[in-house]
Scaffold this motif. Structure first.
Motif, PDB file in Angstrom:
ATOM      1  N   PRO A 199       0.818  -1.212   0.000  1.00  0.00           N
ATOM      2  CA  PRO A 199       0.000   0.000   0.000  1.00  0.00           C
ATOM      3  C   PRO A 199       0.854   1.266   0.000  1.00  0.00           C
ATOM      4  CG  PRO A 199       0.026  -0.967   2.185  1.00  0.00           C
ATOM      5  CD  PRO A 199       0.774  -1.917   1.282  1.00  0.00           C
ATOM      6  N   ASP A 200       0.217   2.382  -0.287  1.00  0.00           N
ATOM      7  CA  ASP A 200       0.887   3.672  -0.214  1.00  0.00           C
ATOM      8  C   ASP A 200       1.420   3.882   1.201  1.00  0.00           C
ATOM      9  OD1 ASP A 200      -0.152   3.896  -2.745  1.00  0.00           O
ATOM     10  OD2 ASP A 200      -1.349   5.673  -2.344  1.00  0.00           O
ATOM     11  N   GLY A 201       2.433   4.720   1.305  1.00  0.00           N
ATOM     12  CA  GLY A 201       2.968   5.070   2.609  1.00  0.00           C
ATOM     13  C   GLY A 201       4.286   4.391   2.893  1.00  0.00           C
ATOM     14  N   LEU A 202       4.566   4.212   4.161  1.00  0.00           N
ATOM     15  CA  LEU A 202       5.832   3.665   4.640  1.00  0.00           C
ATOM     16  C   LEU A 202       5.790   2.145   4.663  1.00  0.00           C
ATOM     17  CD1 LEU A 202       8.584   3.897   6.139  1.00  0.00           C
ATOM     18  CD2 LEU A 202       7.247   4.115   8.260  1.00  0.00           C
ATOM     19  N   THR A 203       6.806   1.526   4.081  1.00  0.00           N
ATOM     20  CA  THR A 203       6.958   0.074   4.119  1.00  0.00           C
ATOM     21  C   THR A 203       8.385  -0.264   4.506  1.00  0.00           C
ATOM     22  OG1 THR A 203       5.283  -0.266   2.410  1.00  0.00           O
ATOM     23  CG2 THR A 203       6.831  -2.068   2.788  1.00  0.00           C
ATOM     24  N   PHE A 204       8.522  -1.113   5.520  1.00  0.00           N
ATOM     25  CA  PHE A 204       9.823  -1.626   5.907  1.00  0.00           C
ATOM     26  C   PHE A 204      10.066  -2.924   5.167  1.00  0.00           C
ATOM     27  CE2 PHE A 204       8.655   0.982   9.545  1.00  0.00           C
ATOM     28  CZ  PHE A 204       9.807   1.724   9.724  1.00  0.00           C
ATOM     29  N   VAL A 205      11.251  -3.064   4.591  1.00  0.00           N
ATOM     30  CA  VAL A 205      11.666  -4.306   3.948  1.00  0.00           C
ATOM     31  C   VAL A 205      12.753  -4.882   4.842  1.00  0.00           C
ATOM     32  CG1 VAL A 205      12.644  -5.363   1.885  1.00  0.00           C
ATOM     33  CG2 VAL A 205      11.127  -3.375   1.668  1.00  0.00           C
ATOM     34  N   ARG A 206      12.397  -5.978   5.533  1.00  0.00           N
ATOM     35  CA  ARG A 206      13.325  -6.560   6.493  1.00  0.00           C
ATOM     36  C   ARG A 206      13.751  -7.946   6.051  1.00  0.00           C
ATOM     37  NH1 ARG A 206      12.406  -7.503  11.922  1.00  0.00           N
ATOM     38  NH2 ARG A 206      10.341  -8.292  11.477  1.00  0.00           N
ATOM     39  N   GLY A 207      14.893  -8.364   6.546  1.00  0.00           N
ATOM     40  CA  GLY A 207      15.371  -9.707   6.278  1.00  0.00           C
ATOM     41  C   GLY A 207      16.831  -9.832   6.654  1.00  0.00           C
ATOM     42  N   LYS A 208      17.268 -11.067   6.716  1.00  0.00           N
ATOM     43  CA  LYS A 208      18.665 -11.340   7.045  1.00  0.00           C
ATOM     44  C   LYS A 208      19.559 -10.963   5.873  1.00  0.00           C
ATOM     45  CE  LYS A 208      17.428 -15.153  10.040  1.00  0.00           C
ATOM     46  NZ  LYS A 208      17.530 -16.585  10.303  1.00  0.00           N
ATOM     47  N   ASN A 209      20.851 -10.937   6.116  1.00  0.00           N
ATOM     48  CA  ASN A 209      21.814 -10.713   5.037  1.00  0.00           C
ATOM     49  C   ASN A 209      21.609 -11.766   3.956  1.00  0.00           C
ATOM     50  OD1 ASN A 209      23.048  -8.525   6.249  1.00  0.00           O
ATOM     51  ND2 ASN A 209      24.639  -9.749   7.227  1.00  0.00           N
ATOM     52  N   GLY A 210      21.587 -11.327   2.707  1.00  0.00           N
ATOM     53  CA  GLY A 210      21.441 -12.247   1.589  1.00  0.00           C
ATOM     54  C   GLY A 210      20.010 -12.618   1.254  1.00  0.00           C
ATOM     55  N   ALA A 211      19.040 -12.061   1.965  1.00  0.00           N
ATOM     56  CA  ALA A 211      17.632 -12.408   1.732  1.00  0.00           C
ATOM     57  C   ALA A 211      17.066 -11.772   0.464  1.00  0.00           C
ATOM     58  CB  ALA A 211      16.779 -12.007   2.936  1.00  0.00           C
ATOM     59  N   GLY A 212      17.712 -10.717  -0.050  1.00  0.00           N
ATOM     60  CA  GLY A 212      17.236 -10.061  -1.255  1.00  0.00           C
ATOM     61  C   GLY A 212      16.709  -8.653  -1.049  1.00  0.00           C
ATOM     62  N   LYS A 213      16.941  -8.082   0.138  1.00  0.00           N
ATOM     63  CA  LYS A 213      16.446  -6.729   0.416  1.00  0.00           C
ATOM     64  C   LYS A 213      16.978  -5.716  -0.586  1.00  0.00           C
ATOM     65  CE  LYS A 213      18.129  -6.382   4.559  1.00  0.00           C
ATOM     66  NZ  LYS A 213      18.864  -7.647   4.578  1.00  0.00           N
ATOM     67  N   THR A 214      18.289  -5.666  -0.743  1.00  0.00           N
ATOM     68  CA  THR A 214      18.896  -4.694  -1.643  1.00  0.00           C
ATOM     69  C   THR A 214      18.443  -4.940  -3.082  1.00  0.00           C
ATOM     70  OG1 THR A 214      20.790  -4.329  -0.192  1.00  0.00           O
ATOM     71  CG2 THR A 214      21.093  -3.790  -2.527  1.00  0.00           C
TER      72      THR A 214
END
Length: 188
Positions: free
Chosen positions: A20-35
């Motif tokens: 949805p619109d607004g603020l979204t946190f993308v979390r995960g361990k190293n290597g999970a694909g965040k970047t």
């Protein structure tokens, strides 16, 4: 809304996701694909397969701002004021508008005192704030931040978040290992 369909890139696979619109946190361990996800969302990387649409458009069709996990690698100009005003200059705005918006943006991010500083002399946290102000100038539809809190103490991270929210940017994607505020969350 951000819509992801059958997205494949490197080790990242997302079958279907609506953010949805607004603020979204993308979390995960190293290597999970965040970047990887953040780079695709900002248009810096193309997916191997699938799509991501921001309000019905591809990331490369919208005005997006990106703050790297290592902001010193992406600061292009010597002075903080020139860094913040760069997207406004590239957009061809009149000089009076550039000066006004640069000052307003620096005020919102609490870095007006840095406007005449050389970017190379900034601390890691000051570089994050400068990069975020630069990415936010000119009212982007999306701003993406890749682990900005890794360079900031908790209080400054909250202040950065509040500054971004004050900018009224429709979509904010914040990559992190931790969650420290309320918002929609994608965990990889």
């Amino acid at each position: 809304m951000i819509e992801i369909i059958n997205l494949h890139c490197r080790n990242l696979y997302i079958e279907s996701l609506v953010i949805p619109d607004g603020l979204t946190f993308v979390r995960g361990k190293n290597g999970a694909g965040k970047t990887t996800l953040l780079e695709i969302a900002s248009g810096l990387r193309l997916p191997d397969k699938g799509s991501i649409l921001i309000d019905g458009k591809s990331p490369r069709e919208i005005h997006a701002g990106y703050v790297s996990e290592f902001p010193s690698r992406s600061l292009l100009f010597a002075k903080v004021s020139d860094e913040i005003s760069s997207s406004l200059r590239f957009a061809g705005l009149p000089e009076a508008d550039i000066l006004r918006e640069t000052k307003e943006t620096a005020d919102i991010f609490g870095i007006s005192h840095l406007l005449h500083r050389d970017c190379r002399t900034l601390s890691g946290g000051e570089k994050v704030l400068t990069a975020a102000a630069s990415a936010s100038a000119g009212c982007p539809k999306l701003i993406v931040l890749d682990e900005p809190d890794s360079h900031l103490d908790e209080q400054t991270a909250f202040e950065l978040l509040n500054s971004l929210l004050e900018m009224n940017i429709p979509h904010i994607l914040w990559g992190s290992h931790r969650k420290f505020a309320e918002g929609f969350e994608v965990v990889l």
